[in-house]
Design a protein around this motif. Structure first.
Motif, short mmCIF file in Angstrom:
data_model
loop_
_atom_site.label_atom_id
_atom_site.label_comp_id
_atom_site.label_asym_id
_atom_site.label_seq_id
_atom_site.Cartn_x
_atom_site.Cartn_y
_atom_site.Cartn_z
N TRP A 93 -17.65 -13.97 -0.98
CA TRP A 93 -16.31 -13.43 -0.74
C TRP A 93 -15.80 -12.88 -2.06
CZ3 TRP A 93 -13.27 -17.77 2.38
CH2 TRP A 93 -13.94 -18.00 3.58
N ALA A 94 -15.09 -11.77 -2.00
CA ALA A 94 -14.64 -11.16 -3.25
C ALA A 94 -13.17 -10.81 -3.19
CB ALA A 94 -15.45 -9.90 -3.53
N LEU A 95 -12.52 -10.94 -4.33
CA LEU A 95 -11.16 -10.41 -4.48
C LEU A 95 -11.32 -8.99 -5.02
CD1 LEU A 95 -8.09 -10.85 -4.47
CD2 LEU A 95 -8.29 -11.68 -6.81
N ARG A 96 -10.90 -8.01 -4.26
CA ARG A 96 -10.99 -6.62 -4.69
C ARG A 96 -9.57 -6.11 -4.94
NH1 ARG A 96 -16.03 -7.33 -5.76
NH2 ARG A 96 -17.62 -6.76 -4.25
N ARG A 97 -9.13 -6.36 -6.14
CA ARG A 97 -7.75 -6.03 -6.52
C ARG A 97 -7.53 -4.51 -6.43
NH1 ARG A 97 -7.34 -6.70 -12.66
NH2 ARG A 97 -7.14 -8.94 -12.51
N PRO A 98 -6.53 -4.06 -5.68
CA PRO A 98 -6.31 -2.62 -5.56
C PRO A 98 -5.94 -2.01 -6.92
CG PRO A 98 -4.95 -3.84 -3.98
CD PRO A 98 -5.54 -4.84 -4.91
N GLY A 99 -6.32 -0.76 -7.11
CA GLY A 99 -5.99 -0.07 -8.36
C GLY A 99 -4.53 0.33 -8.39
N TRP A 100 -4.04 0.71 -9.59
CA TRP A 100 -2.67 1.25 -9.69
C TRP A 100 -2.66 2.64 -9.07
CZ3 TRP A 100 -3.95 -0.12 -15.26
CH2 TRP A 100 -3.55 -1.42 -15.58
N ARG A 101 -1.51 3.03 -8.56
CA ARG A 101 -1.34 4.38 -8.00
C ARG A 101 -0.30 5.12 -8.80
NH1 ARG A 101 -2.61 3.47 -2.36
NH2 ARG A 101 -1.88 5.56 -1.81
N ALA A 102 -0.58 6.39 -9.12
CA ALA A 102 0.38 7.20 -9.87
C ALA A 102 1.63 7.41 -9.03
CB ALA A 102 -0.24 8.54 -10.23
#
Ligand code: NAP
Length: 239
Positions: A93-102
């Motif tokens: 299982w993985a935590l896939r932290r969302p990227g920042w959005r401009a």
């Protein structure tokens, strides 16, 4: 949950989760940062020797669930984790932290690699690198018209036309404002980590109308379950 867990760390979320794990769980760190000594779970430090080494460790230690909470740019260990879980027939299982959005007022420019980064910086004089260690390998390549500041985990002596600051997040907005002002930063360089603890620098760039050059995220493998937040993962683990 009583399954024997191996948690791959290297992020603040991983440490937060490790604090909630019981003594039969293992928290694994590469060994570049601080190693906590106040956890109830076991802590191990250092590489496993690739996917095969990790699979062997999983078997030897009777690990039943692998958790990948490594940094979104730590592509090698995430690939190893997915492969090792497959080899050992356990879930990853993985935590896939969302990227920042401009957002409004942001001038973000994405590059694929170091060469793209150098090209994107050509017209600037005072870049602030917040990318970790990679720029340290390029200190002999600083163009004559530039002065670099590098912020990474460990300080080093200044070299001609470069200052190397050692600092660990979280970084507060006021401190980031003061840093940009002291340095006369005209461009910020960052990974798109998506971490709240390093986000204030983006706000300062926005306030000052400065461009941000972002190193594109690497592709990560799909695993059995992927979570966008630590809370969602903790809930699935019943922690
Ligand atoms: P990487 O390129 O994906 O991994 C390099 C090697 O380090 C792996 O193949 C593995 O060695 C070992 N490794 C990495 N994470 C490990 C862990 N949690 N436990 C045991 N071994 C581990 O990773 P990286 O980019 O060098 O990052 C190293 C560590 O720092 C990672 O844990 C990551 O979460 C953390 N970190 C990385 C960044 C970043 O920007 N890359 C930022 C903040 C924190 P073996 O193949 O020998 O097993």
């Amino acid at each position: 949950m009583s399954r024997r867990i191996l948690l791959l760390g290297g992020t603040s979320e991983a440490l937060r989760l490790a604090r909630r794990l019981s003594p039969e769980a293992v928290y694994s760190l590469a060994g570049l940062g601080r190693v906590p000594d106040d956890l109830a779970c076991q802590v191990r430090v250092g590489g496993f020797g690739g996917a095969a080494g990790l699979a062997a460790y999983i078997r030897e230690q009777s690990i039943e669930l692998l958790l990948d909470l490594t940094h979104p740019y730590a592509a090698q260990i995430s690939a190893n984790a997915a492969r090792a879980a497959e080899l050992s027939a356990i879930a990853c299982w993985a935590l896939r932290r969302p990227g920042w959005r401009a957002g409004e007022g942001d001038d973000w420019r994405e590059v694929d690699n170091w060469a793209g980064l150098v090209a994107a910086l050509q017209n600037f004089q005072r870049p602030l690198f917040t990318l970790g260690r990679e720029p340290l390998e390029h200190l002999h390549e600083i163009p004559l018209h530039q002065h670099w500041t590098l912020r990474c985990l460990t300080a080093q002596e200044a070299v001609p036309r470069a200052e190397i600051i050692g600092a660990r997040g979280p970084f507060a907005l006021d401190g980031e404002r003061a840093l940009f002002a002291r340095l006369g930063t005209d461009v910020l360089i960052s990974k798109n980590s998506g971490s709240q603890s390093t986000e204030p620098k983006l706000q300062v760039a926005r306030e000052l109308g400065l461009p941000v050059v972002l190193l594109r995220r690497p592709l990560l493998p799909s695993v059995e379950r992927e979570f966008l937040s630590l809370e969602a993962l903790a809930e699935a683990l019943q922690l």
